[in-house]
Design a protein around this motif. Structure first.
Motif, mmCIF file in Angstrom:
data_model
loop_
_atom_site.group_PDB
_atom_site.id
_atom_site.type_symbol
_atom_site.label_atom_id
_atom_site.label_comp_id
_atom_site.label_asym_id
_atom_site.label_seq_id
_atom_site.Cartn_x
_atom_site.Cartn_y
_atom_site.Cartn_z
ATOM 1 N N SER A 36 -25.342 13.344 -17.071
ATOM 2 C CA SER A 36 -24.589 14.617 -17.273
ATOM 3 C C SER A 36 -24.604 15.357 -18.325
ATOM 4 O O SER A 36 -24.038 16.207 -18.771
ATOM 5 C CB SER A 36 -23.189 14.546 -16.626
ATOM 6 N N ALA A 37 -25.418 14.749 -19.396
ATOM 7 C CA ALA A 37 -25.575 15.444 -20.653
ATOM 8 C C ALA A 37 -26.269 16.775 -20.412
ATOM 9 O O ALA A 37 -27.460 16.815 -19.840
ATOM 10 C CB ALA A 37 -26.226 14.453 -21.663
ATOM 11 N N ASP A 38 -25.620 17.834 -21.165
ATOM 12 C CA ASP A 38 -26.113 19.314 -21.114
ATOM 13 C C ASP A 38 -26.478 19.840 -22.362
ATOM 14 O O ASP A 38 -25.968 19.088 -23.371
ATOM 15 C CB ASP A 38 -25.326 20.263 -20.488
ATOM 16 N N ASP A 39 -27.478 20.679 -22.571
ATOM 17 C CA ASP A 39 -27.602 21.273 -23.902
ATOM 18 C C ASP A 39 -26.181 21.863 -24.369
ATOM 19 O O ASP A 39 -25.481 22.233 -24.010
ATOM 20 C CB ASP A 39 -28.771 22.637 -23.594
ATOM 21 N N GLY A 40 -26.343 21.166 -25.795
ATOM 22 C CA GLY A 40 -25.340 21.573 -26.609
ATOM 23 C C GLY A 40 -23.917 20.645 -26.499
ATOM 24 O O GLY A 40 -23.233 20.779 -27.443
ATOM 25 N N ASP A 41 -24.076 19.803 -25.483
ATOM 26 C CA ASP A 41 -23.224 18.618 -25.345
ATOM 27 C C ASP A 41 -23.064 17.828 -26.758
ATOM 28 O O ASP A 41 -24.123 17.690 -27.468
ATOM 29 C CB ASP A 41 -23.165 17.700 -24.619
ATOM 30 N N GLY A 42 -22.169 17.314 -27.286
ATOM 31 C CA GLY A 42 -22.330 16.424 -28.305
ATOM 32 C C GLY A 42 -22.605 15.193 -28.403
ATOM 33 O O GLY A 42 -22.581 14.274 -27.280
ATOM 34 N N CYS A 43 -23.412 14.700 -29.123
ATOM 35 C CA CYS A 43 -24.154 13.479 -29.226
ATOM 36 C C CYS A 43 -22.852 12.331 -29.442
ATOM 37 O O CYS A 43 -21.838 12.383 -29.898
ATOM 38 C CB CYS A 43 -24.854 13.012 -30.597
ATOM 39 N N SER A 44 -22.974 11.301 -28.624
ATOM 40 C CA SER A 44 -21.987 10.216 -28.513
ATOM 41 C C SER A 44 -21.803 9.187 -29.807
ATOM 42 O O SER A 44 -20.765 8.620 -29.888
ATOM 43 C CB SER A 44 -22.018 9.302 -27.186
ATOM 44 N N VAL A 45 -22.867 9.533 -30.696
ATOM 45 C CA VAL A 45 -22.814 8.546 -31.639
ATOM 46 C C VAL A 45 -22.279 9.463 -33.008
ATOM 47 O O VAL A 45 -21.590 9.086 -33.840
ATOM 48 C CB VAL A 45 -24.323 7.989 -32.038
ATOM 49 N N CYS A 46 -23.179 10.565 -33.180
ATOM 50 C CA CYS A 46 -22.838 11.210 -34.363
ATOM 51 C C CYS A 46 -22.040 12.599 -34.057
ATOM 52 O O CYS A 46 -21.495 13.182 -34.933
ATOM 53 C CB CYS A 46 -24.195 11.638 -35.060
ATOM 54 N N GLY A 47 -21.967 13.295 -33.052
ATOM 55 C CA GLY A 47 -21.429 14.318 -32.479
ATOM 56 C C GLY A 47 -21.984 15.804 -32.715
ATOM 57 O O GLY A 47 -21.740 16.678 -32.352
ATOM 58 N N GLU A 48 -23.359 15.653 -33.179
ATOM 59 C CA GLU A 48 -24.161 16.964 -33.263
ATOM 60 C C GLU A 48 -24.629 17.233 -31.923
ATOM 61 O O GLU A 48 -24.560 16.521 -30.946
ATOM 62 C CB GLU A 48 -25.351 16.452 -33.964
ATOM 63 N N PRO A 49 -24.713 18.582 -31.732
ATOM 64 C CA PRO A 49 -25.137 19.257 -30.491
ATOM 65 C C PRO A 49 -26.383 18.619 -29.955
ATOM 66 O O PRO A 49 -27.437 18.481 -30.684
ATOM 67 C CB PRO A 49 -24.955 20.581 -30.718
#
Length: 85
Positions: A36-49
């Motif tokens: 369910s990851a979409d463009d702009g969602d935060g990375c679960s490791v570093c938080g980057e989009p």
């Protein structure tokens, strides 16, 4: 947690466990919904989009002499070790 009838490694080359259930047969160390990851969602490791891009599959790996990966035959419905095909 609901994830019934999974396939897991049996810690022996060429063997897999069929119909295992997370929570019943083993405890996962991490649970994530990656589909369910979409463009702009935060990375679960570093938080980057995250950034999504269209792609093309450029190859498949399967046993020589076959036209495509062989379908799995699952004649049982309980957690049992079976050779992978």
């Amino acid at each position: 947690m609901s994830s019934p009838n999974l396939v897991a490694g049996a810690n022996e080359e060429g063997w897999h466990l069929y119909d295992t259930n997370a929570g019943r047969d083993w405890q996962p160390s991490l649970v994530a919904d990656i589909v369910s990851a979409d463009d702009g969602d935060g990375c679960s490791v570093c938080g980057e989009p995250l950034r999504t891009e269209r792609g093309v599959e450029v190859g498949n790996i399967f046993k020589l002499g076959t036209r495509s990966p062989m379908p799995s035959e699952r004649p049982i419905s309980t957690p049992t070790a079976m050779p992978s095909r």
